[in-house]
Design a protein around this motif. Structure first.
Motif, PDB file in Angstrom:
ATOM      1  N   PHE A 221     -48.090 -33.491  53.854  1.00 48.43           N
ATOM      2  CA  PHE A 221     -46.933 -32.999  53.114  1.00 48.43           C
ATOM      3  C   PHE A 221     -46.057 -34.162  52.662  1.00 48.43           C
ATOM      4  O   PHE A 221     -45.619 -34.218  51.499  1.00 48.43           O
ATOM      5  N   LEU A 222     -45.793 -35.094  53.548  1.00 55.94           N
ATOM      6  CA  LEU A 222     -44.934 -36.233  53.214  1.00 55.94           C
ATOM      7  C   LEU A 222     -45.596 -37.152  52.195  1.00 55.94           C
ATOM      8  O   LEU A 222     -44.905 -37.795  51.396  1.00 55.94           O
TER       9      LEU A 222
ATOM     10  N   GLY B 102     -39.623 -28.342  60.346  1.00 52.90           N
ATOM     11  CA  GLY B 102     -40.422 -27.553  59.421  1.00 52.90           C
ATOM     12  C   GLY B 102     -40.189 -27.913  57.966  1.00 52.90           C
ATOM     13  O   GLY B 102     -39.244 -28.630  57.608  1.00 52.90           O
ATOM     14  N   TYR B 103     -41.075 -27.397  57.112  1.00 55.36           N
ATOM     15  CA  TYR B 103     -41.065 -27.729  55.689  1.00 55.36           C
ATOM     16  C   TYR B 103     -39.779 -27.301  54.993  1.00 55.36           C
ATOM     17  O   TYR B 103     -39.150 -28.081  54.263  1.00 55.36           O
TER      18      TYR B 103
ATOM     19  N   ILE C   2     -43.933 -24.873  60.492  1.00 59.98           N
ATOM     20  CA  ILE C   2     -43.959 -26.097  61.285  1.00 59.98           C
ATOM     21  C   ILE C   2     -45.368 -26.676  61.229  1.00 59.98           C
ATOM     22  O   ILE C   2     -46.329 -26.005  61.616  1.00 59.98           O
ATOM     23  N   PRO C   3     -45.540 -27.899  60.757  1.00 56.41           N
ATOM     24  CA  PRO C   3     -46.880 -28.490  60.732  1.00 56.41           C
ATOM     25  C   PRO C   3     -47.466 -28.528  62.134  1.00 56.41           C
ATOM     26  O   PRO C   3     -46.802 -28.902  63.107  1.00 56.41           O
TER      27      PRO C   3
ATOM     28  N   ILE D 294     -42.583 -38.058  60.193  1.00 56.87           N
ATOM     29  CA  ILE D 294     -43.577 -37.112  60.704  1.00 56.87           C
ATOM     30  C   ILE D 294     -42.997 -36.335  61.888  1.00 56.87           C
ATOM     31  O   ILE D 294     -43.098 -35.095  61.955  1.00 56.87           O
ATOM     32  N   ALA D 295     -42.360 -37.044  62.805  1.00 56.76           N
ATOM     33  CA  ALA D 295     -41.772 -36.388  63.978  1.00 56.76           C
ATOM     34  C   ALA D 295     -40.666 -35.422  63.560  1.00 56.76           C
ATOM     35  O   ALA D 295     -40.568 -34.301  64.094  1.00 56.76           O
ATOM     36  N   ARG D 296     -39.833 -35.838  62.618  1.00 57.21           N
ATOM     37  CA  ARG D 296     -38.734 -34.982  62.158  1.00 57.21           C
ATOM     38  C   ARG D 296     -39.262 -33.723  61.480  1.00 57.21           C
ATOM     39  O   ARG D 296     -38.768 -32.615  61.735  1.00 57.21           O
TER      40      ARG D 296
END
Length: 575
Positions: free
Chosen positions: A68-69, A88-89, A58-59, A81-83
């Protein structure tokens, strides 16, 4: 240019100079948990520790999620970002790769629907603009980004077609082929590509005939050469970590010679457009997008010795010849590091360490070239996820990615025509290569817009680090791209029908409140994944303060901030 526009331009120039003075990245301190975003101008890739440091699934911050995105999509959004911070990744990757959860965006069905809606002749701009808008607005971000990366390895371009309008469906279906195969077997994708008429036309093996000396006919070598050089094994033998294999004299070992090219050309004889008879073999067909079909009468039926001494001896069975050859290509030791390294370059960094390449190549080998597992390994590798201080880490953002990132960051909206057309009318929207030097399926040659081995010059004529995208980045192209961004930011932040409209209401509200630091922090997450250093942030805040003193409106200040962010060195380099 009026006085107000001149003042704005001057303030932007001053701010840009301040940013450039920071060495291109504000690499001083508080970059949101990541290193400074300077341009890749020196240094060598860092060697990861023997036991890589773990990281949580989890970021921990919005900035980590945005980073990451930035790598995995066409740009972060506040919702994504919220999702990502919620699931998590790994679960995010699962959702993106599951077609039931995240259906793939396909281009050809859209063009066919346009015809059903009354559009007489869809043209290449319909395809290019729809793809670009889906890159910005579509849900299947990872699949579209992966297909885009594959389109720059398995290159087909609409520049070299007899009639762009009549072949638009064929190019669209080729894009869809890459999208459908984005997470599947590379061997299967290689066959779909080899038999696609878009590739058959582009690399001239459609209608390829066996030799006939009396008629001065020899098999075309174009595809036979490029399927090795560019699509699979490269020019020299490689170790699993992409370092070259050396012979006893310290020289590289070639993967093939001209005799092998000639033999490969003979393998790819006997294929033509679907539905043709022997009497029609090789005739032009611009509208066909079905897989090419085998005509044994035109296939070279003699033994062919290709690379590694492999002999293709399937008589006049061109299907069996092709399958045996593609099996040999896909099974070659080079394919895993050769393609893995290019995918790492497209998503994460132009200069991956040898260990990073080897880790991904091992996943390629163990999964038999499953692209879904490969991209998962690329994005979850510690070298991609952990912060780095290596100046050579990262990559230049591609022009199309920059544009889609802008639209995604500021929730751009666009209303298609009554017939469903996505057809922009802003400057250069019909062919963005005129300003951005890049557009969908429009590379100048089979070598893409830029090559994976392009390098920056270093001191004293020494070759510097790899920087593929810099092959199209010059002073002139930088200004051209900036002018395109200026037009889209300044002219399309309110109601319009010629381009996606940016929603900068949050920035305007912060400007109205005089919260210039809050404005900079807002763009810091969405455009810089929190990597904007303090000096760069201060330069941007100072610019906004000066514009406010000059009585610029909150809207003008918001637009100016977005534009200077797009022009900044930190945005130019994805780290």
């Amino acid at each position: 240019m009026n006085i107000r526009q001149g003042l704005r331009a001057a303030m932007l120039a001053l701010a840009f100079c301040a940013l450039a003075a920071c060495g291109g990245g504000g690499g001083d301190d508080d970059g949101g948990g990541t290193a400074d975003g300077g341009s890749a101008g020196g240094g060598s890739p860092a060697t990861p520790p023997t036991t890589p440091s773990p990281y949580p699934d989890i970021p921990g911050t919005d900035a980590e999620a945005a980073r990451f995105l930035t790598q995995a999509t066409f740009g972060p959004t506040t919702a994504d970002i919220a999702r990502l911070r919620q699931i998590g990744y790994r679960r995010w990757l699962d959702e993106q790769m599951d077609p039931a959860t995240t259906p793939p965006t396909l281009i050809l069905p859209h063009l066919q629907q346009l015809v059903a809606n009354g559009v007489t002749t869809p043209v290449p701009q319909h395809r290019r603009n729809y793809w670009l808008w889906q890159a910005a607005a579509g849900r299947d971000q990872l699949r579209m980004r992966m297909a885009f990366a594959l389109s720059q390895i398995l290159v087909v371009s609409d520049r070299e077609v007899a009639d762009g309008n009549s072949t638009v469906n064929r190019i669209a279906d080729y894009q869809d082929t890459l999208a459908r195969g984005a997470f599947g077997s590379y061997r299967e994708l290689l066959e779909a590509v080899a038999l696609h008429p878009a590739m058959g036309y582009f690399l001239s093996h459609v209608g390829n005939r066996k030799a006939d000396p009396r008629r001065n006919i020899a098999p075309d070598e174009n595809f036979g050469r490029e399927v090795m050089q560019l699509f699979s094994i490269g020019l020299v033998e490689r170790n699993k970590d992409f370092t070259p294999v050396l012979d006893g004299s310290g020289q590289t070992v070639p993967t093939y010679d001209e005799q092998v090219v000639s033999a490969m050309a003979r393998v790819f004889t006997g294929w033509t457009y679907a539905g043709q008879t022997d009497a029609q073999f090789g005739r032009g067909n611009n509208t066909s997008y079905a897989p090419m079909e085998c005509h044994p009468a035109f296939h070279d039926d003699q033994p062919k010795q290709i690379f590694n001494g492999i002999v293709i001896n399937e008589g006049n069975n061109c299907v069996a010849s092709l399958e045996k050859t593609l099996d040999a290509l896909a099974g070659h030791r080079n394919v895993a590091p050769f393609i893995s390294r290019q995918l790492i370059q497209r998503f994460v960094t132009s200069n991956p360490s040898a260990a990073y390449v080897e880790r991904v190549a091992n996943v390629w080998t163990s999964s038999n070239g499953n692209l879904g597992q490969v991209i998962r390994a690329i994005l979850l590798d510690t070298e991609a996820r952990m912060p780095t201080t290596d100046a050579g880490f990262g990559k230049a953002r591609e022009p199309l990615v920059k544009l889609a990132t802008l639209w995604r960051a500021f929730g751009a909206s666009y209303t298609p025509s009554a017939m469903g057309e996505v057809r922009f009318s802003f400057s250069n929207s019909g062919d963005l290569t005129a300003s951005l030097l890049q557009d969908s399926q429009r590379a100048p040659s089979v070598f893409n817009f830029f090559e994976p081995d392009n390098r920056l010059p270093a001191a004293n004529g020494v070759q510097g680090i790899f920087a593929p995208e810099f092959q199209i980045l010059t002073e002139a192209s930088y200004l051209s791209m900036l002018n395109q961004h200026d037009s889209l930011v300044w002219n399309n932040s309110s109601t319009t029908t010629n381009a996606p409209v940016l929603d900068i209401s949050r920035l305007i509200a912060l400007a109205e409140a005089g919260d210039h630091a809050g404005m900079v922090q807002y763009v810091n997450v969405l455009l810089f994944h929190g990597s904007l250093g303090s000096r760069s942030s201060q330069a941007m805040v100072g610019m906004l303060d000066r514009l406010a003193t000059a009585r610029d409106t909150p809207t003008a200040r918001a637009k100016s901030l977005v534009l200077i962010a797009l022009a900044s060195p930190e945005f130019a380099i994805q780290r």
